[in-house]
Design a protein around this motif. Structure first.
Motif: not given
Length: 491
Positions: A140-148
Motif C-alpha cells: 500500500i505505501p509503496l504503491y502510493l509513493l510511486i503513484a503520487i
C-alpha cells in the motif's frame, strides 16, 4: 524487544497524522529522529545477538486469532538480522535524501515510516499468515509513493507494480494455506510446520507456487517487467528502498519458506533454479547494455544481481546460503548508492539520457565528486577486489561451482557484462568534453553527497573486512543448508 522496531515507525505515523500545525521541515526532522532510533535499536539487537545460536532469538509470542491459526510470533536469526540492519539504514538515508520542499509531506513521511514498519514485520514474522499480512501491507505505501510522487508515467508504473505484486501475494497465500492444510497443522506457526511431513509430490507443487510468487517480487526473468518501469517513475528515495530493501522480501521468502519448509523438493528443483538464475543474470545484463536511461541501466543491473542470490541458494551448501545473505546486503548497499547518484545527476542536469550527458567528471564545471562516487559504485557492482561486491559474488561462485559448474560459469559471464554496461554509462556520461547544455551546473551541497559517501565507506569496509557481516549469519547458514537431505519417493 523486536516489537519496538515495528512500533517506532507506527508511532511516527500517528504523531505526524495528528500534528496538523507542523511544517515540512519539522515533519522531516521527526521522521529522521524516529528512523535514527530504529537504526540504533537494530544495532543494539545486533550487539545482544548470540552468534553461536543458529535458532531464532528475541522471540515474542502472543495468541491472536486461534481459529485461523494466526498468532503474533516474531523472532530473528542470522538470515533476518542483516536485512533488518539494511532496512533501518536505507530508510534513514531515504528520508534524509527526500526533498525539503516535497508536496504533501505529512502523507509522504507517514508512508515512508509505514513502509519501514511493514518490512520489519515481514522479516521478523514467524507465523506464515502474519508474514503474509506484513508482506501485503508494504504494497500500500509503496504503491502510493510511486503513484503520487513519481514521474510523468507514474500511474502506469504504479498500477503495473500493484497488479504484479497482487498476483505474487495470491500465489504466496495459496501456498501457505495449502501447506498448513496438507500438513494437518492447527496453526500457521513456522516452528510447528517445520516438523510436519508432506508428500514429495505435494511439496513440489507448493514450492512451485512460492517460487513464482516470490520470483515476481525478486524479480526474476521473465517476471521482472514491472521493476524497470517502477524505478524509472519512482523518486530517488523510493528507488533506494525498492532496490535496496523491498526486493529482498522475495529472496528472504524463498530462503525462509521455500528452502526452509521444502528442502526435499528444493533439492529436486535446484538445477532448474540455478539455470533460472543464470538466465536472469545474462538476460538482464544484456538488456542493460541496450539502455540509454541511466536509471534503467541500474534497474536492470538490480535484476541481474538478484539472480546471484538465487544461484547461491540453489546450491544448498552452507557457503552458498551464506553467500546469498551476503549478496542481498551487498546489492542493497550498492544499488542504493547508484540510485542516489543517478538522482543527483538528474536533479542537477535535468536528464538521465546518455545521448545527452557527457563530461560530468569535469573538475571545474561538472560534478567531479559525484562522478568519482559513481565510479566507486560501478567498480563495486562489477566485482572489483577490495569492495563488497567482489566478496559477495566470489562467495556465491565458490559455493555454487562444485554443485552447478555450468550455471556458475554463465553467471560469471554476467559479471563481465556488468563491467560492460557500467563502463558504457561512465564513459558516455562522465568522460569526454562537457556538453554545453550541462555546463556550469548547480553546485552539489553536502546534503546530496553525504548519503552516498556513507554507503561508499560501508562498501569499502565490508569489502576489506567481510567478517564484520559474515559472522552474524554463519551459524544460521549451516542450519539452513540441507547437507544430508535424501529425496524420498512420493507417498
Amino acid at each position: 524487544m523486536l516489537s519496538v522496531l515495528i512500533l517506532i515507525p507506527l508511532l511516527g505515523v500517528l504523531i505526524i497524522g495528528l500534528w496538523s500545525s507542523a511544517n515540512t521541515q519539522h515533519i522531516k526532522t521527526l521522521a529522521l529522529i524516529l528512523a535514527g532510533i530504529a537504526l540504533g535499536w537494530t544495532v543494539f539487537l545486533g550487539w545482544q545477538f548470540d552468534l553461536s545460536n543458529p535458532h531464532f532469538q528475541f522471540q515474542e509470542y502472543l495468541p491472536w486469532i486461534d481459529t485461523l491459526g494466526l498468532s503474533y510470533q516474531i523472532g530473528i536469526d542470522g538470515l533476518s538480522l542483516p536485512l533488518l540492519g539494511l532496512n533501518s539504514l536505507l530508510t534513514l538515508i531515504a528520508i534524509y535524501s527526500s526533498e525539503d520542499s516535497i508536496k504533501r509531506p505529512r502523507l509522504y513521511y507517514s508512508l515512508m515510516l509505514l513502509l519501514n514498519s511493514a518490512v520489519v514485520g515481514a522479516f521478523v514474522a514467524q507465523n506464515l499468515l502474519l508474514f503474509f499480512l506484513f508482506y501485503e501491507l508494504e504494497l500500500i505505501p509503496l504503491y502510493l509513493l510511486i503513484a503520487i510522487w513519481g514521474g510523468s508515467k507514474r500511474g502506469y508504473a504504479a498500477t503495473k507494480f500493484l497488479i504484479y505484486t497482487a498476483v505474487s501475494g495470491i500465489l504466496v497465500l495459496g501456498a501457505f494455506l495449502a501447506t498448513t492444510w496438507l500438513s494437518g497443522s492447527p496453526s500457521f506457526d513456522y516452528d510447528s510446520l517445520l516438523i510436519k511431513s508432506i508428500p514429495l509430490g505435494q511439496q513440489l507443487i507448493l514450492l512451485g507456487g512460492l517460487l513464482i510468487g516470490f520470483g515476481i517480487k525478486i524479480p526474476l526473468v521473465p517476471l521482472h517487467t514491472w521493476l524497470p518501469d517502477a524505478h524509472v517513475e519512482a523518486s530517488t528515495p523510493v528507488s533506494v528502498l525498492l532496490a535496496g530493501v523491498l526486493l529482498k522480501l522475495g529472496t528472504y521468502g524463498l530462503l525462509r519458506f521455500g528452502l526452509g519448509l521444502f528442502p526435499s523438493a528444493w533439492t529436486i528443483l535446484a538445477p532448474w533454479l540455478a539455470t533460472w538464475a543464470a538466465v536472469t543474470v545474462l538476460y538482464a545484463s544484456l538488456t542493460a547494455i541496450a539502455q540509454t536511461d541511466m536509471k534503467k541501466i541500474v534497474a536492470y543491473s538490480s535484476v541481474a544481481h538478484m539472480g546471484y542470490v538465487l544461484l547461491g541458494a540453489a546450491a544448498m551448501t552452507d557457503l552458498g546460503i551464506l553467500a546469498s545473505i551476503f549478496q542481498m546486503v551487498s546489492h542493497g548497499l550498492i544499488s542504493a548508492m547508484l540510485f542516489l547518484l543517478v538522482g543527483v545527476v538528474y536533479q542537477k542536469t535535468g536528464s538521465r539520457d546518455l545521448d545527452v550527458l557527457r563530461g560530468l567528471l569535469n573538475p571545474e564545471r561538472g560534478l567531479p565528486l559525484i562522478g568519482t562516487l559513481m565510479i566507486t559504485g560501478a567498480m563495486a557492482s562489477a566485482g572489483i577486489p577490495g569492495m563488497v561486491g567482489f566478496i559477495s559474488e566470489f562467495l556465491v561462485f565458490r559455493g555454487s561451482f562444485p554443485v552447478f559448474p555450468v550455471q556458475t560459469l554463465l553467471c560469471m559471464v554476467g559479471t563481465g557484462l556488468t563491467g560492460v554496461y557500467l563502463l558504457i554509462l561512465l564513459n558516455r556520461a562522465f568522460f569526454g568534453r562537457l556538453a554545453e547544455s550541462s555546463a556550469n551546473l548547480p553546485s552539489v551541497v553536502w546534503g546530496d553527497r553525504l548519503p552516498s559517501i556513507v554507503l561508499a565507506v560501508l562498501i569499502l569496509v565490508l569489502g576489506i573486512q567481510p567478517s564484520l557481516m559474515v559472522r552474524w549469519s554463519e551459524s544460521t547458514s549451516v542450519l539452513l543448508a540441507p547437507h544430508s537431505i535424501q529425496v524420498s519417493s512420493v507417498n
